[in-house]
Enzyme design. Structure first.
Site, PDB file in Angstrom:
ATOM      1  N   LYS A  82     -44.616  17.315  79.296  1.00  0.00           N
ATOM      2  CA  LYS A  82     -44.783  17.306  80.750  1.00  0.00           C
ATOM      3  C   LYS A  82     -43.529  16.834  81.483  1.00  0.00           C
ATOM      4  CE  LYS A  82     -49.816  16.755  80.761  1.00  0.00           C
ATOM      5  NZ  LYS A  82     -50.208  16.354  79.402  1.00  0.00           N
ATOM      6  N   SER A  88     -51.268  11.853  83.152  1.00  0.00           N
ATOM      7  CA  SER A  88     -51.006  12.917  82.173  1.00  0.00           C
ATOM      8  C   SER A  88     -52.069  14.000  82.239  1.00  0.00           C
ATOM      9  CB  SER A  88     -50.928  12.333  80.752  1.00  0.00           C
ATOM     10  OG  SER A  88     -50.338  13.240  79.861  1.00  0.00           O
ATOM     11  N   SER A 119     -47.785  15.453  74.953  1.00  0.00           N
ATOM     12  CA  SER A 119     -47.674  15.396  76.419  1.00  0.00           C
ATOM     13  C   SER A 119     -46.305  14.984  76.928  1.00  0.00           C
ATOM     14  CB  SER A 119     -48.739  14.454  76.995  1.00  0.00           C
ATOM     15  OG  SER A 119     -49.988  15.101  77.052  1.00  0.00           O
TER      16      SER A 119
END
Length: 439
Positions: free
Chosen positions: A87, A146, A84
């Site tokens: 991102k 997230s 993640s």
């Protein structure tokens, strides 16, 4: 011994034998379990890359946010899935779109079927197809929680209706920023086919903070209630936020001055974290990849940041308004004076080990040519540059810093009369030198 007792004794022997065998088997099983556990622990430890700080990571890096100077690294160029932490690129592109006025924070995004179908095995905010939310709300869900579905919803909105359209933009952006190890296949980082090195992640994090410092306004939000009807707010996955010092469950992770940036986890990546903290005038950026637990990524980050803050300091090697040796003046065309005195526009500062005396090379000076410096010249006008170099004795890295050279005085344009006599003088001086050269 009577017959009955003998019979009883004979009957006991098999029982004792069975008990002995059972005990032996239990012992062997226990030994096997302990051995397996030890072997597993040893294998896990072996997976970490050896390093002098004892970091239990597969790769890591620590840099100075101001200059990009590398302070410590472990397998920094190894290409790995960032999970993640991907991102951050999605967040960067949203901020770019807003800066370019192609979208606005209060624009309404309609959730696509693709976004609503995001796998439920990761972080999400449980969007339904057709839901309508602002860009800002979805951005905060991505930055704080997230949320994969919020990320895909924004990707679809910006990428022409599909996540893959957005992914192409991610890869184009990475290329333009010089992130040579980066390859994106999703906006979320859920697939292990998205890869990047720790070095490029740190480089990108620095660029992100330089171009969009407002990123930190969102990355440091501790919690956020996405919908009014939600029972609980989403909690920031970054447990190291300095503001968590008063939160009982996160108090032991809270790190003074830490205000970003992004956590990550998938099986192929392990637990990862890109962090940044500022103390005084020093901001550091760290990346850890491939730690073993959620908690470990924060403990290893703390070790890295402690190393940076405890061992380095900024040292000014050239003060503002310094006269550079062998470059005290610059030639001026058509001025009252033929030259102008010049100085450095600002200071030159390097990050060095505490107590060390940095060895700075003689500067490389580049001055504008006389035909481009035509009077009048204003005080403070840039007339050239000086580049100073410092070699880090530990890493062998050479860090360069460039400073503008400016005129320290005004130089007015010369009068017609003055310039005419100067031209005549120059003519006869040239003629005389030409005659001397004949003999």
């Amino acid at each position: 011994m009577e017959e009955g007792e003998k019979t009883l004794e004979r009957n006991k022997r098999p029982v004792r034998l069975v008990s002995a065998i059972s005990a032996l088997l239990v012992g062997l099983l226990f030994t096997t379990i302990i051995g397996s556990t030890s072997a597993y622990a040893a294998a896990a430890k072996d997976a970490f890359t050896p390093n002098s700080l004892g970091l239990e990571v597969q790769s890591a890096i620590l840099i100075d946010a101001d200059t990009g100077q590398v302070l410590y690294q472990v397998a920094q160029d190894e290409v790995r899935p960032p999970a993640s932490m991907t991102k951050m690129m999605s967040e960067y592109i949203v901020l770019e779109e807003i800066q370019q006025k192609r979208i606005k924070w209060d624009d309404i995004v309609t959730v696509t079927k693709e976004a609503a179908s995001t796998p439920a095995d990761g972080s999400q905010i449980y969007l339904a197809e057709g839901d309508k939310h602002t860009v800002k709300d979805l951005y905060i869900a991505m930055a704080v929680g997230s949320a994969n579905d919020a990320t895909v919803a924004l990707a679809d909105h910006i990428g022409g209706g599909t996540e893959q359209g957005f992914v192409q933009k991610m890869n184009d952006t990475a290329k333009s920023l010089g992130l040579n190890s980066a390859h994106f296949t999703t906006a979320t980082g859920l697939l292990d086919t998205t890869v990047i090195s720790a070095a490029d992640l740190a480089k990108f994090a620095r660029l992100l903070l330089q171009k969009h410092p407002e990123f930190l306004d969102y990355s440091k939000i501790q919690s956020y209630k996405f919908r009014e009807r939600d029972k609980e707010p989403m909690i920031n996955w970054n447990w190291m936020l300095g503001s968590n010092k008063d939160v009982p469950s996160f108090k032991k992770f809270a790190y003074e001055g830490l205000d970003g940036m992004k956590t990550g986890y998938i099986g192929a990546a392990g637990y990862c974290f890109t962090g940044t903290a500022k103390r005084g005038d020093l901001r550091l950026i760290s990346v850890v990849m491939g730690t073993s637990t959620k908690e470990a990524r924060f403990y290893e980050t703390a070790k890295l940041l402690d190393y940076g803050f405890n061992n380095f300091e900024k040292k000014t090697v050239v003060a503002p308004k310094t006269v550079v040796k062998d470059a005290e003046t610059v030639k001026i065309n058509k001025g009252v004076s033929k030259t102008a005195p010049i100085v450095t526009a600002n200071d030159i500062t390097f990050l060095v080990k505490k107590g060390a005396a940095p060895q700075i090379s003689a500067p490389k000076v580049t001055l504008q040519t006389e035909d481009k410096l035509v009077a009048p010249i204003k005080q403070g006008q840039v007339v050239g540059t000086a580049t100073y170099s410092y070699k880090d004795a530990d890493t062998g890295e050479t860090i360069e810093k460039k400073v503008d050279l400016i005129s320290s005085e005004n130089v007015d344009k010369g009068s017609w009369w003055r310039l005419m006599f100067r031209a005549i003088g120059t003519f006869f001086a040239g003629l005389f030198n030409g005659i001397v050269d004949l003999f």
